[in-house]
Design a protein around this motif. Structure first.
Motif, PDB file in Angstrom:
ATOM      1  N   GLY A 354       0.812  -1.209   0.000  1.00 15.64           N
ATOM      2  CA  GLY A 354       0.000   0.000   0.000  1.00 15.64           C
ATOM      3  C   GLY A 354       0.843   1.255   0.000  1.00 15.64           C
ATOM      4  N   ALA A 355       1.950   1.231   0.750  1.00 17.03           N
ATOM      5  CA  ALA A 355       2.849   2.385   0.768  1.00 17.03           C
ATOM      6  C   ALA A 355       3.502   2.582  -0.598  1.00 17.03           C
ATOM      7  CB  ALA A 355       3.911   2.189   1.851  1.00 17.03           C
ATOM      8  N   GLY A 359       3.688   5.798  -3.268  1.00 12.30           N
ATOM      9  CA  GLY A 359       4.950   6.467  -3.542  1.00 12.30           C
ATOM     10  C   GLY A 359       5.958   6.428  -2.414  1.00 12.30           C
ATOM     11  N   LEU A 360       5.953   5.352  -1.613  1.00 16.48           N
ATOM     12  CA  LEU A 360       6.922   5.181  -0.534  1.00 16.48           C
ATOM     13  C   LEU A 360       7.524   3.787  -0.625  1.00 16.48           C
ATOM     14  CD1 LEU A 360       8.313   5.921   2.182  1.00 16.48           C
ATOM     15  CD2 LEU A 360       6.229   5.079   3.338  1.00 16.48           C
ATOM     16  N   VAL A 361       8.853   3.704  -0.658  1.00 19.03           N
ATOM     17  CA  VAL A 361       9.552   2.422  -0.760  1.00 19.03           C
ATOM     18  C   VAL A 361       9.986   1.979   0.631  1.00 19.03           C
ATOM     19  CG1 VAL A 361      11.454   1.179  -1.844  1.00 19.03           C
ATOM     20  CG2 VAL A 361      10.380   3.093  -3.037  1.00 19.03           C
ATOM     21  N   ILE A 387       5.970   9.322   7.120  1.00  9.24           N
ATOM     22  CA  ILE A 387       4.965   8.990   8.137  1.00  9.24           C
ATOM     23  C   ILE A 387       3.564   9.179   7.590  1.00  9.24           C
ATOM     24  CG2 ILE A 387       3.995   9.674  10.356  1.00  9.24           C
ATOM     25  CD1 ILE A 387       6.493   8.046  10.723  1.00  9.24           C
ATOM     26  N   ASP A 388       3.347  10.241   6.852  1.00  8.77           N
ATOM     27  CA  ASP A 388       2.017  10.498   6.286  1.00  8.77           C
ATOM     28  C   ASP A 388       1.586   9.360   5.353  1.00  8.77           C
ATOM     29  OD1 ASP A 388       1.833  12.880   7.631  1.00  8.77           O
ATOM     30  OD2 ASP A 388       2.408  14.131   5.917  1.00  8.77           O
ATOM     31  N   ILE A 389       2.503   8.922   4.489  1.00 11.68           N
ATOM     32  CA  ILE A 389       2.149   7.839   3.556  1.00 11.68           C
ATOM     33  C   ILE A 389       1.980   6.525   4.303  1.00 11.68           C
ATOM     34  CG2 ILE A 389       2.904   6.531   1.535  1.00 11.68           C
ATOM     35  CD1 ILE A 389       4.492   9.011   0.661  1.00 11.68           C
ATOM     36  N   LEU A 390       2.893   6.248   5.225  1.00 14.38           N
ATOM     37  CA  LEU A 390       2.808   4.991   5.969  1.00 14.38           C
ATOM     38  C   LEU A 390       1.523   4.927   6.781  1.00 14.38           C
ATOM     39  CD1 LEU A 390       3.979   2.324   7.012  1.00 14.38           C
ATOM     40  CD2 LEU A 390       5.283   3.645   8.702  1.00 14.38           C
ATOM     41  N   ILE A 394      -1.269   2.057   6.756  1.00 11.82           N
ATOM     42  CA  ILE A 394      -1.686   1.318   7.954  1.00 11.82           C
ATOM     43  C   ILE A 394      -3.195   1.441   8.139  1.00 11.82           C
ATOM     44  CG2 ILE A 394      -1.520   1.223  10.479  1.00 11.82           C
ATOM     45  CD1 ILE A 394       1.369   2.181  10.185  1.00 11.82           C
ATOM     46  N   GLY A 395      -3.710   2.657   7.979  1.00 13.41           N
ATOM     47  CA  GLY A 395      -5.138   2.888   8.120  1.00 13.41           C
ATOM     48  C   GLY A 395      -5.952   2.105   7.126  1.00 13.41           C
ATOM     49  N   SER A 396      -5.413   1.919   5.936  1.00 11.77           N
ATOM     50  CA  SER A 396      -6.121   1.149   4.909  1.00 11.77           C
ATOM     51  C   SER A 396      -6.261  -0.308   5.305  1.00 11.77           C
ATOM     52  CB  SER A 396      -5.376   1.237   3.569  1.00 11.77           C
ATOM     53  OG  SER A 396      -5.354   2.588   3.112  1.00 11.77           O
TER      54      SER A 396
END
Length: 400
Positions: A354-355, A359-361, A387-390, A394-396
């Motif tokens: 999901g990350a 756009g987060l690796v 943190i915002d993307i992660l 996590i919320g998803s």
């Protein structure tokens, strides 16, 4: 060809030893990667703790280009200036005395194990010496490195391993003491276990093991392949505790993208272990890779890389702790410096997927731990972006 066509071509040509993410990276800039379609990704993997300087560092690139135009390779039958300069600088930042350049971290471990066994053989002529390694450790996938890797799932399909390896538990000094005998020639461990779960060795444990080694003339081998090169806020993690090893391995960020590693040793071990004909490598220490090492070490100093780690790492720790407090499925934060892990109560592959979509690796360390090993040039703003993307990922997952 488009990105999917390249992926299909890879699946038809490459040996399937990796479950790769369905993406083809094309270029990098700073702390960002770009795929073939131009999508940008914040990179918190850094090629598995390799790209300490970030991508497209012009001074680094120019140094490699200049060496390409001069000389790539001669073999170790001759001296070359980049290797001499790189060895001198590596000795200065590590406090060690002798250097052997390899092509990888696993090869560095192989050399360290050979050096320890030769040291013991020269003392008593015996060939039944034992090495104590740690459970949950990871030292590489070549046969010698695999033999001291403390995870049976990696070893069992390829047994028998090299013999006389015994396993203790990290941070349990009594478990080490129970295994020590007059056959023990070395104790090997990662100063911070990486693949095994981002678990640092305790200071008292390291000092206790060092005391055992000094008392019985056993060699302490510290694997700093992932946790070294500034990642903890010290050039090598053991320097934080003042527990100097007899032999040390290093790689990954040592070349910042060029495949190179090294094992280093004290003068005492250097004079009483490997001699001419005992060990060698065709490519190790060639002018090209050593030009990379030399420039990396210069840029670490000029760009104040360790100082940046010491500034940004506490902020990363705090933001990860905030996530742990917010989400019940996160049970623990582990790690040191810019080598961190979040432990979840369930597998993390879907969160990482999901990350990546956003756009987060990221990568895992085991099935339930997300590992954070970003370029050492990241900023606090990069941490906030991560943190915002992660948190969205996590919320998803409905992780309450």
């Amino acid at each position: 060809m488009n990105m999917q066509e390249y992926i299909e071509e890879a699946e038809n040509a490459l040996l399937h030893t990796y479950n790769r993410y369905q993406i083809v990276f094309d270029k990098g800039e700073g702390v960002y990667l770009y795929d073939m379609e131009g999508k940008r990704y914040l990179d918190f993997v850094a090629g598995i703790a390799v790209f300490a300087l970030g991508y497209h560092n012009e001074e680094y690139n120019d140094a490699l280009k200049a060496q390409i135009d001069k000389l790539l390779h001669t073999s170790n039958y001759y001296y070359n200036v980049p290797a001499i300069n790189a060895a001198k600088k590596l000795k200065e930042v590590s406090g060690m005395d002798r250097v052997f350049f390899t092509n990888s971290g696993a090869e560095a471990v192989e050399g360290a194990v050979k050096a320890a066994r030769k040291y013991a053989w020269l003392k008593d002529g015996r060939t039944d010496h034992e090495i104590i390694a740690m459970n949950h450790s990871f030292h590489g996938r070549t046969m010698g490195a695999l033999s001291v890797t403390g995870n049976p799932k990696y070893r069992e399909p390829f047994e028998p391993m090299i013999g006389n390896i015994r396993f203790a538990d990290l941070n349990d000094l009594d478990s080490v003491k129970r295994l020590v005998s007059d056959k023990t020639c070395a104790i090997i461990m990662e100063t911070i276990q990486g693949e095994g779960g981002l678990m640092p060795a305790d200071e008292c444990f390291l000092k206790g093991v060092k005391a055992i080694c000094e008392e019985r003339d056993i060699l302490l081998i510290l694997d700093e392949i992932q946790c070294g090169m500034g990642r903890t806020g010290y050039m090598y993690a053991w320097q934080r505790y003042g527990v100097k090893p007899d032999i040390m391995t290093t790689a990954k960020a040592l070349g910042c993208g060029v495949p190179v590693g090294a094992f280093l040793m004290t003068e005492k071990v250097g004079r009483n272990s490997l001699a001419a004909g005992d060990h060698g490598t065709t490519y190790g220490g060639n002018p090209f890779v050593c030009a990379a090492i030399e420039k990396v070490l210069d840029l670490f100093e000029e760009n104040h890389i360790i100082e940046n780690v010491r500034e940004v790492a506490p902020y990363l720790e705090r933001r990860l702790e905030e996530l742990k407090e917010k989400y019940q499925c996160i049970t623990e934060r582990r790690g040191m410096g810019l080598m961190q892990g979040l432990v979840f109560d369930h597998p993390v592959r879907d969160i990482i997927d999901g990350a990546l979509e956003k756009g987060l690796v990221l990568i895992n360390a085991g099935t339930n731990i997300i590992r954070f090993v970003p370029p050492l040039v990241i900023s606090k703003e990069n941490v906030d972006e991560m943190i915002d993307i992660l948190e969205h990922a996590i919320g998803s997952e409905a992780c309450g």
